[in-house]
Structure formats: structure tokens, C-alpha cells
Scaffold this active site. Sequence first.
Site, short mmCIF file in Angstrom:
data_model
loop_
_atom_site.label_atom_id
_atom_site.label_comp_id
_atom_site.label_asym_id
_atom_site.label_seq_id
_atom_site.Cartn_x
_atom_site.Cartn_y
_atom_site.Cartn_z
N GLY A 25 -13.28 27.73 -16.08
CA GLY A 25 -12.03 27.09 -16.51
C GLY A 25 -12.05 25.61 -16.19
N LYS A 38 -18.33 27.66 -20.66
CA LYS A 38 -17.09 26.97 -21.03
C LYS A 38 -17.26 26.51 -22.46
CE LYS A 38 -16.21 25.32 -16.33
NZ LYS A 38 -16.44 24.22 -15.38
N LYS A 83 -14.40 26.10 -4.01
CA LYS A 83 -15.04 24.81 -4.21
C LYS A 83 -15.60 24.36 -2.86
CE LYS A 83 -14.09 24.07 -8.59
NZ LYS A 83 -15.13 23.91 -9.63
N GLU A 112 -22.77 28.06 -7.43
CA GLU A 112 -22.70 27.34 -8.70
C GLU A 112 -23.03 25.86 -8.53
OE1 GLU A 112 -19.41 28.73 -11.08
OE2 GLU A 112 -19.09 26.71 -11.85
N LYS A 150 -13.48 32.16 -6.23
CA LYS A 150 -14.52 31.13 -6.16
C LYS A 150 -13.98 29.97 -5.34
CE LYS A 150 -15.86 28.26 -9.62
NZ LYS A 150 -16.42 27.98 -10.96
N ASP A 196 -18.81 26.96 -5.52
CA ASP A 196 -19.14 25.98 -6.56
C ASP A 196 -19.15 24.58 -5.96
OD1 ASP A 196 -19.48 24.50 -8.84
OD2 ASP A 196 -17.56 25.05 -9.77
N SER A 219 -10.30 30.23 -9.00
CA SER A 219 -11.08 29.19 -8.35
C SER A 219 -10.13 28.44 -7.42
CB SER A 219 -11.65 28.25 -9.42
OG SER A 219 -12.32 27.18 -8.83
N ASP A 279 -23.51 25.31 -14.46
CA ASP A 279 -22.29 24.99 -15.20
C ASP A 279 -22.51 23.64 -15.90
OD1 ASP A 279 -19.78 24.03 -15.95
OD2 ASP A 279 -18.77 24.55 -14.10
MG MG Z 1 -18.27 24.83 -11.92
#
Ligand code: MG
Length: 371
Positions: free
Chosen positions: A275, A247, A148, A198, A146, A173, A120, A223
Site C-alpha cells: 500500500g 503495487k 517499518k 522487505e 509489517k 520493511d 503496516s 518493493d
Molecule cells: Mg515497502
Amino acid sequence: MQAFETSLGRVRDKTFVLVRLESDGLAGYGECIAPAAPFYGPETAETVWHVITSFLAPCVVGGVVEHPRNLLSAMTAVRGHAMAKAAIEMAGWDLFARLHQQPLWRLLGGTRSYIEAGMSIGVQSSLDLLLQEVGQAIENGYRRIKLKIRPGWDLGVLESVRARYPSIALAADANGAYTSADADRLARVDDYGLEMLEQPFQAEQLIAHARLQARIVTPICLDESIHGSDVAESAIQLKACRAINLKPGRIGGFTESIRLHDLCVQHGLRLIHGGMLETGIGRAHNVHLSTLSHLQSPGDIAGSARYFAPDLIAVPIAVTSAGVIDVPDGHGIGVHVVEDRLDGATVRKWAWQGGGRTRARGSVESGGAPC
Ligand code: MG
């Protein structure tokens, strides 16, 4: 630690609660994912400290626990506080595996001794820097990237990364940074061949997610919304997502994670392991859980040396050039915690020995748990 930036802010230091459960001369560890500030979810390191020391520790310490799968139900008198419960529950699994001289992944029902690594990547100060980071991650063997995103750092970024790397497994995400008013803009993510988008909206907004999911081909992954398997079932019934970010530290630990895993198998939802900038202790837990059969595709699990120098474990969890992480060998989570480093990083300690406090630094008093 190395800084990490998302729509929730920039993280430079990590303050967290680490639970250590002891029995018969052995110890198991559980790293709580609650951060210092309540931006990801409502729990913080301080609320976790309060809830564990005042209510949860007396529920579980000193009693006989036949199996760690019973730990979460032993804490049901306390409503919510899934992150605090998870830290105890996961320490219990580690301890139980060590007492039975087994690697944790076998006890959890894992199916292999390695996992595929994913990374990520946070918001960067420039697009050039981001492209460099992505290139470096691919060169290091990572099989999924991934990014952000947040308003102002989204479609243009995705377009550039996709243009430079047309075939990589790519996801985005938002950590809940958008509102329903952004739905038209978000619908354009279908142009970039993402594995998933996400958590575009806030955690409670299942209906908004369902409306967007009905408009786009890209699977929505939830999430922050998923604080347990019950809400996951609601999200599935509402068609609010086609994937879930698992998670264990967010949903009360491994027992609930296995339940969520099986629910996703039953309904054909994709599941990836996320994570929370864990140290090597928490990361080891993540790696073991990632060996479950429905967690085969890479999620956000990277090597443990990425953020902390030095880490709390002796041998960092490393990614091979083939993009896989071998599950740490040994009993329990299979990593050796370096006590000197742990002591050096500890700012407060509290111990409970079944029936009474044995040592306290700080000023927490027992709150009289109802269990
Ligand atoms: Mg997330």
C-alpha cells in the site's frame, strides 16, 4: 491525515494526482501513488502532472480502446513514468468495468469477493507506543503486521515485538535504508521468525540483495526495486529475492500486475499486495487486485478510514472483526466518490477531450506527444 513515519521520513499531508476518465456518461478513477517528494521513487506528483498533461493524455484520450489491457502499450512512446501511466491505466479498468456493469475484481480474474487484511505500522516515538499499536491492530483483526525499520529502530524493536507476540505473522520493511556494510547486522533477522525482510537496500542494488539472500533464511521481499515484470525476472534469475511486494501504481497498472502475478506463480515466489497510504479510491483498486489467486496471504491492505478523515469515498473500506475486507460491491471499483469532498481537496484541475484541451487552471501547455 494521520502521520506515518518510515526510513524515508514522516508523512503528514498527501498531495497526489487523481485521474478521471469518462465515456458514455460514466467515469472511472485512478489514484496516482507518486508522492509530493521523490523519496520512495523518482516520480513525484508534479512530474506525474507534467507527463500526463503534456504527453500521456493525448496518447489515450479520444481514441477507441477495445480493452484496458491495451492502454499501457498505447503509452509506450513515453519512457518510464510508470506511476503516471498506472493512474491512467487503472482509471481505464474502472471505467471499462463500469461500462460493462461488472465488478473490477471479476474483470481482473480475481477468485474471491474478500481479502485478508494486513497492517503496516510506521516508526513510533517509543517502543511502548509501538507495542500498543501492534496490540490494537491484532485486536482489530489484522492477520499480518509489517513494521517499518531503519538503522537505530530495527533488531531491538523486532525482538521486543516477537517476544510479546510469539505467533503473529510479522514482517519488516526498511525502504532501502541500509547498505552492504550492514549485512552482518541484517543477517540477524533470522532470529525473529519474520515472514520476510522487505527492501533492505536501495532499489538498484539487486546484487547486494542476492548476496544477503544467500546468507539468510528469511525471504527478502523486493518493493522499490520492482518497477515492472522485466526487472522482476532479473531479480528472480539473480536470486535477489523470494518474495515481491506488488503495487500496481508502481509498475504501470493492472495489466503489468497480472503479468507479475503470473511470473511469481511460475517461479514459486511469494507475492503480497502493498500500500501507499492511498485514499479510499486507490485502496478500492488494491482490494480488487488482491483477489487474484496468488495474493491469498495478507499484505499491507488495511481499512481506508485509517488515515483520512473524511475520506473521498462515501462508505469507508472496513476490516471485519474476522480480519477480512469485503470487496466493495458494485460496478468498477464499487465505491462512490463524494464529489463535494473531492472538490474541496482539489488544488488544480486539467481536462482533455480527445484532440484538444477543454479547460485548464494552471499553466501547463501541451508538449506534443509522439503517439
Ligand atoms: Mg515497502
